[in-house]
Design a protein around this motif. Structure first.
Motif, PDB file in Angstrom:
ATOM      1  N   THR A 162     -10.561   1.226  -4.627  1.00 31.49           N
ATOM      2  CA  THR A 162     -10.145   2.642  -4.424  1.00 31.49           C
ATOM      3  C   THR A 162      -9.058   2.852  -5.633  1.00 31.49           C
ATOM      4  N   LYS A 188       0.849  -1.291  -0.024  1.00 33.12           N
ATOM      5  CA  LYS A 188      -0.006  -0.023  -0.048  1.00 33.12           C
ATOM      6  C   LYS A 188       0.941   1.284  -0.152  1.00 33.12           C
ATOM      7  N   ASN A 189       0.509   2.230  -0.843  1.00 32.56           N
ATOM      8  CA  ASN A 189       1.215   3.360  -0.909  1.00 32.56           C
ATOM      9  C   ASN A 189       0.853   4.261   0.412  1.00 32.56           C
ATOM     10  N   MET A 220      -9.986  -1.512  -1.045  1.00 30.75           N
ATOM     11  CA  MET A 220      -8.670  -1.103  -1.700  1.00 30.75           C
ATOM     12  C   MET A 220      -8.458  -1.344  -3.215  1.00 30.75           C
ATOM     13  N   LYS A 231       5.913   2.505  -0.650  1.00 24.00           N
ATOM     14  CA  LYS A 231       5.208   1.377  -0.657  1.00 24.00           C
ATOM     15  C   LYS A 231       5.465   0.560   0.587  1.00 24.00           C
ATOM     16  N   TYR A 246      -3.697  -2.813  -7.087  1.00 26.09           N
ATOM     17  CA  TYR A 246      -3.866  -2.767  -8.601  1.00 26.09           C
ATOM     18  C   TYR A 246      -3.030  -3.693  -9.241  1.00 26.09           C
ATOM     19  N   GLU A 264      -6.106   1.157  -4.596  1.00 31.41           N
ATOM     20  CA  GLU A 264      -4.930   1.152  -3.564  1.00 31.41           C
ATOM     21  C   GLU A 264      -4.053  -0.066  -3.898  1.00 31.41           C
TER      22      GLU A 264
END
Length: 278
Positions: free
Chosen positions: A226, A203-204, A223, A209, A230, A228
């Motif tokens: 959204t 997750k950023n 997530m 990360k 990907y 987050e």
């Protein structure tokens, strides 16, 4: 104090839950794992742990289909499985990949026995609801856990290729993650370890990360919505979610190249991402 049969049974089940764990790994990931991973697996077995491995092999199936000139396509992430495709799926999963894993474990000093879900009706299945679109793809209806337990009791690691079968003898291509979750649940294992080539769910956070230590299923779904989570991480986390079924309470995603990763996870060290049911 008198110990009842029920108490003994509960104690035995608790011990089994501690000692037995199910591991799911893709065929391509397994092929790339270092020898140290298999040495760690052998060490765990020698210490009395009982690993059960369920493996996939998508890339190798695609490669062999291409070599044989058999067309393949995917429908909503599922490989359309005609009889000719199914022949190759079985050949690759129950044949070359399964035996490659057995060989590597045995070369490390471990004891392993390769199985297909067809053997003894180990993985019983039925067609998926959209079988008209995807062909011989199956959902698990039952796992013959006594076969797995019998192999464990003989001192071997069961290495399971996810091919299912029904009462009429029809074979089915089973998603490896679905099969692993069903195996873990029917064995009564509360956790499942997914060995992959990433350190966990990333997750950023302020442009950096970071690996999420623990995440609930609903959080993962949020997530994905959204953005987050990907790209290539989406199928990995969706596959892990599929493993959380029945008695399986958590799935741990770890990078197989981490030194002694299985031993460390089983000792309670926080590595990778724990996906929990909430």
């Amino acid at each position: 104090m008198t110990i009842t049969q029920d108490t003994l049974k509960k104690n035995n089940e608790a011990q089994k839950d501690i000692r037995t764990f199910v591991m799911k790994c893709g065929g391509s990931t397994l092929a790339a794992l270092p020898d140290a991973f298999f040495e760690d697996l052998q060490k765990l077995q020698a210490e009395g742990m009982q690993p059960v491995i369920v493996h996939g092999g998508g890339p190798a199936i695609s490669e062999n289909l291409a070599k044989l000139g058999i067309e393949t396509e995917f429908v909503n992430g599922l490989r359309k499985t005609t009889e000719p495709v199914l022949d190759v799926v079985e050949m690759v999963l129950a044949g070359s990949i399964n035996k490659q894993i057995v060989r590597r474990i045995q070369s490390s000093g471990g004891k392993a026995l390769g199985l297909s879900g067809v053997d003894g009706g180990l993985i019983q299945a039925k067609p998926v609801s959209n079988h008209a679109e995807v062909g011989h793809v199956g959902d698990v209806t039952r796992i013959e856990a006594s076969i797995i337990q019998g192999v464990l009791d003989m001192g071997y690691m069961p290495i399971i290729a996810p091919i299912g079968i029904d009462g009429d003898g029809q074979r089915y291509n089973i998603n490896a993650d679905t099969a692993a979750g069903a195996v873990a649940s029917h064995l009564g294992a509360s956790r499942l370890i997914v060995v992959t080539d990433v350190p966990g769910i990333m997750k950023n956070v302020n442009g950096v990360k970071k690996v999420l230590g623990t995440v609930a299923v609903q959080e993962i779904q949020d997530m994905i919505q959204t953005g987050e989570i990907y790209g290539g991480m989406i199928p990995k986390v969706k596959a892990a979610i599929e493993c959380i079924q029945g008695k399986v309470k958590e799935v741990i995603i770890v990078d197989g190249s981490e030194p002694s990763v299985l031993s460390r996870v089983l000792q309670g060290e926080v590595i990778g991402t724990r996906i929990v049911r909430m």
